[in-house]
Every structure is written in C-alpha cells, then in structure tokens.
Motif scaffolding. Structure first.
Motif, PDB file in Angstrom:
ATOM      1  N   ARG A  13      57.076  29.933  44.404  1.00  0.00           N
ATOM      2  CA  ARG A  13      58.163  28.978  44.211  1.00  0.00           C
ATOM      3  C   ARG A  13      58.159  28.022  45.399  1.00  0.00           C
ATOM      4  O   ARG A  13      57.866  28.434  46.515  1.00  0.00           O
ATOM      5  CB  ARG A  13      59.500  29.735  44.156  1.00  0.00           C
ATOM      6  N   PHE A  19      62.800  21.940  43.840  1.00  0.00           N
ATOM      7  CA  PHE A  19      63.603  23.156  43.811  1.00  0.00           C
ATOM      8  C   PHE A  19      64.836  22.932  42.957  1.00  0.00           C
ATOM      9  O   PHE A  19      65.236  21.803  42.710  1.00  0.00           O
ATOM     10  CB  PHE A  19      63.993  23.581  45.223  1.00  0.00           C
ATOM     11  N   GLN A  20      65.397  24.029  42.532  1.00  0.00           N
ATOM     12  CA  GLN A  20      66.651  24.030  41.792  1.00  0.00           C
ATOM     13  C   GLN A  20      67.745  24.435  42.778  1.00  0.00           C
ATOM     14  O   GLN A  20      67.603  25.464  43.453  1.00  0.00           O
ATOM     15  CB  GLN A  20      66.597  25.040  40.637  1.00  0.00           C
ATOM     16  N   LYS A  22      70.381  25.955  42.430  1.00  0.00           N
ATOM     17  CA  LYS A  22      70.853  27.329  42.195  1.00  0.00           C
ATOM     18  C   LYS A  22      69.948  28.362  42.869  1.00  0.00           C
ATOM     19  O   LYS A  22      70.376  29.479  43.143  1.00  0.00           O
ATOM     20  CB  LYS A  22      70.952  27.614  40.689  1.00  0.00           C
ATOM     21  N   ASP A  23      68.685  27.987  43.154  1.00  0.00           N
ATOM     22  CA  ASP A  23      67.747  28.907  43.794  1.00  0.00           C
ATOM     23  C   ASP A  23      67.881  28.934  45.314  1.00  0.00           C
ATOM     24  O   ASP A  23      67.231  29.723  45.988  1.00  0.00           O
ATOM     25  CB  ASP A  23      66.308  28.541  43.433  1.00  0.00           C
TER      26      ASP A  23
END
Length: 158
Positions: A13, A19-20, A22-23
């Motif tokens: 990742r 990136f998200q 939430k991550d």
C-alpha cells in the motif's frame, strides 16, 4: 543490495503515492537517513553530493546527484518506502529510463535502503503482485500508459 530477481515484487500500500484518508497517513522515508546514505555513497564513490531536491506533490520521490569528476549520477529515493534507483537524467517521472546501480550503491543498502536494479524496475506490471492497487490507481496507470514497476514507483501523477 539489489532486489532478488527471482522473487515476485509485491507492491505494498502507498507504493503509488495515492492513499485513502480512511487508511491513515502514508509512511515516509526519513529524509535525514536518505541524506546520510547519500553522503556515505558519495564518500565511497570518491565523489561529492550535488543537487538534492526533496519530493514535492505530486512526485513520489526525492532526487539527488552524486558527482564524480565530470560524471553525474542521478539518485532517486521513493518518498514512502526505502527504495533507491538510478537514472540517466533528472525528470519528474520515469517509465523505464533506469540504470544499473553503480558499484558504490551498496552504501545505501548498508544504511537500510533497498537498491532496485534496472531489471527489477523495468519488470512488466503483469509480473508484479499488484493486488493492493485500487481502481483509481489502475485508472491512472492506464491513463499515463505505465507498463513497468519503476513507472508505478517513480511517478508524478496528479
């Protein structure tokens, strides 16, 4: 130390720089460690550090040069993972313009970086474990015509 050519490269990742929220935040390579490794490599090469440019959005890497006499070596350091690559010229993104690491590249590995060689970086994406990539990342990969591992890692997509 160059990556093992026989093993499939598994993209983690954040390899693309996307990136998200939430991550959570992306990991970051310590710039001081990169500079320390860069100066160590220049000493081993009996050269000097030239230009150093810290990553700026949307680029996914820092750049630097090591100068040996009249020859200049371009060093790339991924922003989110401790990967080092070498290129012939400074650019905002790369597809397959990578070079074989010079003999003194071991100085980066000695300080915890993984030196990626030209063979690894020009590996077709079909031969890479891309299971973590999102639909959005694949959309950009197709949009920009990226076909290699190095193109995914050392990019400047927006």
């Amino acid at each position: 130390m160059a990556a093992d050519k026989g093993a499939a490269f598994v993209l983690p990742r954040s390899a693309t720089g996307f990136f998200q929220p939430k991550d959570g935040p992306l990991p970051e390579v310590d710039q001081r460690m990169f500079r320390a490794a860069l100066y160590a490599a220049a000493r081993v090469a009996e050269g000097r550090v030239g230009q150093v440019e810290v990553q700026a959005y949307p680029r996914t890497f820092h750049t630097a040069t090591v100068i040996m006499g009249t020859r200049e070596h371009v060093v790339l350091c991924h922003t989110h993972h401790p990967w080092i690559a070498f290129a012939a010229e400074l650019r905002d993104w790369y597809a397959d313009e990578f070079l074989t690491p010079p003999p003194w590249a071991h100085a980066f590995a000695d300080l915890g970086f993984e030196v990626l060689d030209r063979v690894r970086l020009t590996t077709p994406l079909a031969d890479v474990d891309t299971s973590v990539l999102t639909r959005g990342e694949w959309r950009d990969i197709r949009l920009y015509g990226i076909t290699t591992l190095g193109g995914v890692l050392f990019n400047s997509w927006d």
